[in-house]
Design an enzyme around this catalytic site. Sequence first.
Site, PDB file in Angstrom:
ATOM      1  N   HIS A   1      -5.014   1.814   7.009  1.00 42.16           N
ATOM      2  CA  HIS A   1      -3.678   2.383   7.174  1.00 42.16           C
ATOM      3  C   HIS A   1      -3.434   3.484   6.130  1.00 42.16           C
ATOM      4  O   HIS A   1      -2.987   4.586   6.461  1.00 42.16           O
ATOM      5  CB  HIS A   1      -2.635   1.256   7.043  1.00 42.16           C
ATOM      6  CG  HIS A   1      -1.205   1.695   7.152  1.00 42.16           C
ATOM      7  ND1 HIS A   1      -0.378   1.292   8.180  1.00 42.16           N
ATOM      8  CD2 HIS A   1      -0.451   2.495   6.355  1.00 42.16           C
ATOM      9  CE1 HIS A   1       0.820   1.842   8.003  1.00 42.16           C
ATOM     10  NE2 HIS A   1       0.810   2.556   6.898  1.00 42.16           N
ATOM     11  N   GLU A   2      -3.764   3.188   4.857  1.00 42.56           N
ATOM     12  CA  GLU A   2      -3.543   4.168   3.781  1.00 42.56           C
ATOM     13  C   GLU A   2      -4.479   5.358   3.937  1.00 42.56           C
ATOM     14  O   GLU A   2      -4.088   6.507   3.702  1.00 42.56           O
ATOM     15  CB  GLU A   2      -3.713   3.521   2.403  1.00 42.56           C
ATOM     16  CG  GLU A   2      -2.763   2.367   2.111  1.00 42.56           C
ATOM     17  CD  GLU A   2      -1.312   2.653   2.455  1.00 42.56           C
ATOM     18  OE1 GLU A   2      -0.873   3.815   2.324  1.00 42.56           O
ATOM     19  OE2 GLU A   2      -0.612   1.719   2.889  1.00 42.56           O
TER      20      GLU A   2
ATOM     21  N   CYS B   1       5.238   0.257   8.133  1.00 44.20           N
ATOM     22  CA  CYS B   1       4.979   1.345   7.188  1.00 44.20           C
ATOM     23  C   CYS B   1       6.250   1.631   6.398  1.00 44.20           C
ATOM     24  O   CYS B   1       7.336   1.686   6.980  1.00 44.20           O
ATOM     25  CB  CYS B   1       4.542   2.588   7.959  1.00 44.20           C
ATOM     26  SG  CYS B   1       4.232   4.027   6.919  1.00 44.20           S
ATOM     27  N   LEU B   2       6.104   1.827   5.084  1.00 39.74           N
ATOM     28  CA  LEU B   2       7.285   2.123   4.249  1.00 39.74           C
ATOM     29  C   LEU B   2       7.991   3.396   4.702  1.00 39.74           C
ATOM     30  O   LEU B   2       9.184   3.556   4.468  1.00 39.74           O
ATOM     31  CB  LEU B   2       6.864   2.275   2.777  1.00 39.74           C
ATOM     32  CG  LEU B   2       6.361   1.012   2.066  1.00 39.74           C
ATOM     33  CD1 LEU B   2       5.910   1.362   0.655  1.00 39.74           C
ATOM     34  CD2 LEU B   2       7.428  -0.069   2.051  1.00 39.74           C
TER      35      LEU B   2
ATOM     36  N   HIS C   1      -3.082   7.820   6.272  1.00 36.66           N
ATOM     37  CA  HIS C   1      -2.014   8.649   5.692  1.00 36.66           C
ATOM     38  C   HIS C   1      -2.592   9.912   5.047  1.00 36.66           C
ATOM     39  O   HIS C   1      -1.963  10.965   5.067  1.00 36.66           O
ATOM     40  CB  HIS C   1      -1.261   7.866   4.606  1.00 36.66           C
ATOM     41  CG  HIS C   1      -0.098   7.064   5.117  1.00 36.66           C
ATOM     42  ND1 HIS C   1       0.949   7.627   5.808  1.00 36.66           N
ATOM     43  CD2 HIS C   1       0.182   5.737   5.023  1.00 36.66           C
ATOM     44  CE1 HIS C   1       1.828   6.683   6.119  1.00 36.66           C
ATOM     45  NE2 HIS C   1       1.384   5.525   5.663  1.00 36.66           N
TER      46      HIS C   1
ATOM     47  N   GLY D   1       0.851  -1.187   0.000  1.00 35.73           N
ATOM     48  CA  GLY D   1       0.000   0.000   0.000  1.00 35.73           C
ATOM     49  C   GLY D   1       0.882   1.230   0.000  1.00 35.73           C
ATOM     50  O   GLY D   1       1.987   1.205   0.549  1.00 35.73           O
TER      51      GLY D   1
ATOM     52  N   GLN E   1       3.300   9.889   0.950  1.00 35.29           N
ATOM     53  CA  GLN E   1       4.542   9.125   1.152  1.00 35.29           C
ATOM     54  C   GLN E   1       5.542   9.302   0.022  1.00 35.29           C
ATOM     55  O   GLN E   1       6.686   8.849   0.122  1.00 35.29           O
ATOM     56  CB  GLN E   1       4.232   7.637   1.307  1.00 35.29           C
ATOM     57  CG  GLN E   1       3.502   7.306   2.603  1.00 35.29           C
ATOM     58  CD  GLN E   1       3.285   5.814   2.727  1.00 35.29           C
ATOM     59  OE1 GLN E   1       2.339   5.271   2.162  1.00 35.29           O
ATOM     60  NE2 GLN E   1       4.178   5.147   3.437  1.00 35.29           N
TER      61      GLN E   1
HETATM   62 ZN    ZN Z   1       2.236   3.689   5.918  1.00 32.92          ZN
END
Ligand code: ZN
Length: 166
Positions: free
Chosen positions: A134-135, A92-93, A138, A45, A50
């Site tokens: 989660h997304e 998370c990335l 963001h 995701g 991000q």
């Molecule tokens: Zn994330």
Amino acid sequence: MIYSIVKFGDPVLEIPAAEVTSFDDGLKKLVEDMFESMYAARGVGLAAPQIGISKRIAVVDVTFKEDPDARLVLINPVIISKEGRQRSSEGCLSIPGLYTDVVRSSWVRIQAWNARGRPFSLTADGYLGRVIQHEFDHLNGILFIDRIDPKKKQRLLAGYEAKVEA
Ligand code: ZN
């Protein structure tokens, strides 16, 4: 084009993103680039903030390329209902290497627009439901560590920052 992933500490991750108002070729290209960038970072995701773009766009593929039909584009998503609680480990990335349990809704129903400007709704539970939540967070400047006990968050981040600086 592969964007580099913005890391924790960058203010773009902590502000609400702007609504998408124009469904043009630039948007389609950006969505393709977001999938490419997500795969390159080995994620399932990715939200536009991000990659430093403060717009309400997220891409998801919980099968990681296995099923082309699983590719999900969420533009201006809204959670219209949610229910239950599920607890599971999350990462998370933008905060690589940090994992912790997060409580989320068991299932969510969302409404969103795809890259062609077509509205759709979707009900998701389990892992997909978690990734979508989660997304979605963001896009509101909320990180998964904002969803845990503040003391635990402080402790995790202290350890994380020590590791990053080392
Ligand atoms: Zn994330």
